[in-house]
Write a protein that holds these residues in place. Structure first.
Motif, PDB file in Angstrom:
ATOM      1  N   GLN A 325      85.621  37.820  -7.072  1.00 48.80           N
ATOM      2  CA  GLN A 325      85.945  37.428  -5.696  1.00 48.80           C
ATOM      3  C   GLN A 325      87.166  36.527  -5.634  1.00 48.80           C
ATOM      4  O   GLN A 325      87.775  36.360  -4.580  1.00 48.80           O
ATOM      5  CB  GLN A 325      84.741  36.764  -4.989  1.00 48.80           C
ATOM      6  N   ALA A 344      89.119  43.636   0.602  1.00 53.52           N
ATOM      7  CA  ALA A 344      87.782  43.051   0.456  1.00 53.52           C
ATOM      8  C   ALA A 344      87.267  43.290  -0.950  1.00 53.52           C
ATOM      9  O   ALA A 344      87.562  44.320  -1.557  1.00 53.52           O
ATOM     10  CB  ALA A 344      86.823  43.681   1.474  1.00 53.52           C
ATOM     11  N   VAL A 346      83.675  43.567  -2.776  1.00 53.48           N
ATOM     12  CA  VAL A 346      82.242  43.704  -2.490  1.00 53.48           C
ATOM     13  C   VAL A 346      81.491  43.665  -3.810  1.00 53.48           C
ATOM     14  O   VAL A 346      81.771  44.458  -4.712  1.00 53.48           O
ATOM     15  CB  VAL A 346      81.958  45.046  -1.771  1.00 53.48           C
ATOM     16  N   GLU A 349      75.488  42.766  -2.320  1.00 54.33           N
ATOM     17  CA  GLU A 349      75.329  42.401  -0.904  1.00 54.33           C
ATOM     18  C   GLU A 349      76.413  41.431  -0.429  1.00 54.33           C
ATOM     19  O   GLU A 349      76.509  41.146   0.754  1.00 54.33           O
ATOM     20  CB  GLU A 349      73.954  41.777  -0.658  1.00 54.33           C
ATOM     21  N   ASP A 350      77.196  40.904  -1.364  1.00 54.29           N
ATOM     22  CA  ASP A 350      78.193  39.891  -0.983  1.00 54.29           C
ATOM     23  C   ASP A 350      79.556  40.509  -0.744  1.00 54.29           C
ATOM     24  O   ASP A 350      79.894  41.537  -1.343  1.00 54.29           O
ATOM     25  CB  ASP A 350      78.306  38.827  -2.075  1.00 54.29           C
ATOM     26  N   CYS A 351      80.332  39.847   0.093  1.00 55.06           N
ATOM     27  CA  CYS A 351      81.633  40.400   0.473  1.00 55.06           C
ATOM     28  C   CYS A 351      82.611  39.273   0.764  1.00 55.06           C
ATOM     29  O   CYS A 351      82.291  38.324   1.463  1.00 55.06           O
ATOM     30  CB  CYS A 351      81.391  41.271   1.713  1.00 55.06           C
ATOM     31  N   THR A 353      86.735  38.607   1.950  1.00 55.73           N
ATOM     32  CA  THR A 353      87.846  39.365   2.537  1.00 55.73           C
ATOM     33  C   THR A 353      89.104  38.524   2.660  1.00 55.73           C
ATOM     34  O   THR A 353      89.057  37.299   2.621  1.00 55.73           O
ATOM     35  CB  THR A 353      87.507  39.860   3.963  1.00 55.73           C
ATOM     36  N   ARG A 360      82.152  41.790   8.002  1.00 58.35           N
ATOM     37  CA  ARG A 360      81.445  41.948   6.717  1.00 58.35           C
ATOM     38  C   ARG A 360      80.365  43.013   6.750  1.00 58.35           C
ATOM     39  O   ARG A 360      80.199  43.761   5.789  1.00 58.35           O
ATOM     40  CB  ARG A 360      80.830  40.614   6.314  1.00 58.35           C
ATOM     41  N   ILE A 363      81.963  46.311   6.554  1.00 55.23           N
ATOM     42  CA  ILE A 363      82.463  46.589   5.205  1.00 55.23           C
ATOM     43  C   ILE A 363      81.299  46.938   4.274  1.00 55.23           C
ATOM     44  O   ILE A 363      81.376  47.874   3.480  1.00 55.23           O
ATOM     45  CB  ILE A 363      83.242  45.380   4.639  1.00 55.23           C
ATOM     46  N   GLY A 364      80.197  46.205   4.435  1.00 53.69           N
ATOM     47  CA  GLY A 364      79.024  46.457   3.597  1.00 53.69           C
ATOM     48  C   GLY A 364      78.546  47.901   3.738  1.00 53.69           C
ATOM     49  O   GLY A 364      78.297  48.599   2.747  1.00 53.69           O
ATOM     50  N   ALA A 367      81.087  50.278   2.216  1.00 54.65           N
ATOM     51  CA  ALA A 367      81.058  50.217   0.750  1.00 54.65           C
ATOM     52  C   ALA A 367      79.882  51.042   0.214  1.00 54.65           C
ATOM     53  O   ALA A 367      80.014  51.767  -0.783  1.00 54.65           O
ATOM     54  CB  ALA A 367      80.957  48.772   0.283  1.00 54.65           C
ATOM     55  N   HIS A 411      79.883  47.493  -6.906  1.00 56.01           N
ATOM     56  CA  HIS A 411      81.020  46.586  -7.029  1.00 56.01           C
ATOM     57  C   HIS A 411      82.282  47.350  -6.665  1.00 56.01           C
ATOM     58  O   HIS A 411      82.668  48.274  -7.377  1.00 56.01           O
ATOM     59  CB  HIS A 411      81.153  46.062  -8.478  1.00 56.01           C
TER      60      HIS A 411
END
Ligand code: BLA
Length: 492
Positions: A325, A344, A346, A349-351, A353, A360, A363-364, A367, A411
């Motif tokens: 990240q 972004a 990813v 579950e985390d993101c 940007t 988010r 994006i989730g 992804a 990922h």
């Protein structure tokens, strides 16, 4: 483009290499390898004439190689008429083509001026655009056609006019797009092989070929290399609809692909001597080589820059004990690598940007959808067409480029580009491409400018950018693996 129209594949079925006829501005004689008269064009006074003409060049035939275009075989005098002769071999056959003789240009031969003036100019031109402009001007000077164009095919096969020279009274097609269907697949294939064709008068009556053996099928004779080959009637109608009586086109072939064409038009019939045609073909080859070299240079420079950016991103990550990240903490190289306006990272579950991105949650979901494709790299320059929820991203993210850096975890690194609204100026509405009457296809009638606005797309992701992010992907996987090993060591 429109379900009401007949299938364009029909166009590609016309057997243009074996029309069984020639154009009437010359005469053809076909010999066997042993020199026996096999066939001739019906515009010779009679078979004897066809044979006499061939006999006058018989001694020169040894020089003809197979698989090549016509070579000049000199000039003959046949019953008081001077004829220029060209010939080529096709398998077991020798095809001879005769045209009314034109005055000899001697040392003023067009080919010399190419070497002396045109090539040095080309070598100084810095861009493909500049090359195209020089070529359009030079071919106009060599041939005197009223309009000369250089156009390049895009990924979808549409032709984009890069450069143009016109005389007063000619419509300008500069900046216009010609639909791919103007030039069907079998014609593109032929033009990759034979680089030049001239149609001196689109209003002609084809001259049939006749055989010494009455059972001979004229449509069995391959005219791929013949300058006099009679051309597709659909194309002749296209030319007349365009107000063009004479046309010539020269192939631009780059790395084995038909990159584009130099296309020449005239309102009035126009013939060109063999020497001028040979010079035009040569011009096409010079142009093709120079285009390849400019494209290579641009490509090498782009690759170098992208490699430096990749190193910058990776060294930043490898420094500390940071995880992936951290990439968004230094956004400049990350965004420049893909010429994106947002990115972004990813990790499940985390993101994280940077720049302009969807939110988010969006994006989730995206992804997850991309990860399910199980591809290392995936991209789209029209995301909403393939992923309907992308509609909600609006103008800030019309396209995405994504790399997946784990087969086990979700990922990914994603880059976003904004919508780029473009206007395409078509030379005639492509939806009115062709019509069908009485079982015959007709090309479009109008070539007047028609504008199409293209929305919902971003600038296309280039192959160079895709390979740069693939390289970044490999580096990131390397870092992740090393981290995992270090962790294992600490734990043991
Ligand atoms: C051939 N179509 C061609 C050629 C050109 C074009 C240049 C090569 C012959 C020549 O040199 O004149 C098209 N002309 C263009 C384009 C520009 C231009 C794109 O000036 C842009 C500046 N054509 C149609 C449809 C069909 C079709 C609908 O519009 C099929 C149904 C067919 N075009 C067609 C065929 C040929 C052709 C079959 C091959 C002609 C031949 O070599 O026999």
């Amino acid at each position: 483009m429109n379900a009401l129209l007949p299938d364009l594949a029909v166009c590609a079925q016309e057997p243009i290499r074996v029309p069984g006829a020639i154009q009437p501005h010359g005469w053809m004689t076909v010999l066997s390898a042993q020199g026996k008269l096999l066939a001739w064009s019906a515009n010779w006074r009679n078979a004897d004439r066809a044979g006499e003409a061939a006999a006058l060049v018989r001694d020169n035939l040894g020089a003809l190689q197979g698989g090549e275009g016509p070579a000049a075989l000199g000039r003959i005098e046949l019953h008081g008429t001077g004829l220029d002769v060209g010939g080529h071999r096709n398998g077991e056959l020798v095809l001879l083509e005769f045209e009314p003789a034109t005055p000899d240009s001697g040392t003023q031969a067009p080919i010399y001026s190419l070497a002396r003036h045109f090539l040095p100019q080309l070598q100084q031109a810095r861009s493909v655009q500049a090359l195209a402009e020089l070529a359009a001007a030079e071919i106009k000077r060599l041939t005197g056609f009223g309009r000369t164009l250089v156009y390049r095919f895009d990924e979808e096969g549409h032709g984009e006019v890069l450069a143009e020279q016109i005389e007063p009274g000619y419509d300008s097609y500069a900046g216009h797009r010609f639909p791919a269907s103007d030039l069907p697949a079998q014609a593109r294939e032929l033009y990759l092989l034979n680089h030049i064709r001239l149609i001196p008068n689109a209003d002609y009556e084809p001259v049939p070929l006749v055989g010494a053996d009455p059972g001979w099928d004229a449509r069995s004779l391959d005219l791929s290399w013949a300058g006099l080959r009679s051309v597709s009637p659909v194309h002749l109608e296209y030319m007349r609809n365009m107000g063009t009586l004479a046309s010539m086109s020269v192939s631009i072939v780059v790395r084995g692909r038909l990159w584009g064409l130099i296309s020449c038009h005239d309102h009035a019939p126009r013939r060109l001597p063999f020497q001028t045609r040979a010079a035009c073909e040569h011009l096409g080859r010079l142009l093709s080589l120079q285009i390849a070299s400019r494209e290579d240079t641009t490509e090498v420079a782009a690759r170098l820059e992208l490699r430096q950016l990749t190193l910058q991103i990776v060294s930043h990550l490898a420094d500390g004990d940071s995880t992936l990240q951290r990439m968004v903490a230094e956004p400049t190289p990350l965004l420049r690598l893909a010429q994106a306006s947002g990115a972004a990272v990813v990790l499940n579950e985390d993101c994280w940007t940077t720049g302009d991105t969807p939110d988010r949650a969006q994006i989730g979901a995206l992804a997850k959808w991309i990860a399910a494709k199980n591809q290392e790299v995936w991209s789209s320059d029209r995301l909403a067409e393939e992923y309907p929820p992308g509609e909600a991203f609006g103008a800030r993210a019309a396209g995405v480029l994504a790399v997946s850096i784990s087969q086990v975890h979700q990922h990914l690194v994603l880059w976003f580009r904004p919508e780029l609204v473009t206007t395409i100026r078509w030379a005639g509405d492509p939806r009115k491409e062709l019509t069908m009457t009485g079982g015959r296809i007709h090309p479009r009638k109008s070539f007047s400018s028609w504008q199409q606005q293209v929305r919902g797309r971003c600038a296309p992701w280039s192959a160079t950018q895709e390979s740069a992010v693939t390289e970044l992907r490999h580096a990131l996987i390397g870092i992740v693996l090393r981290r995992a090993e270090e962790m294992a060591e600490v734990a043991s």
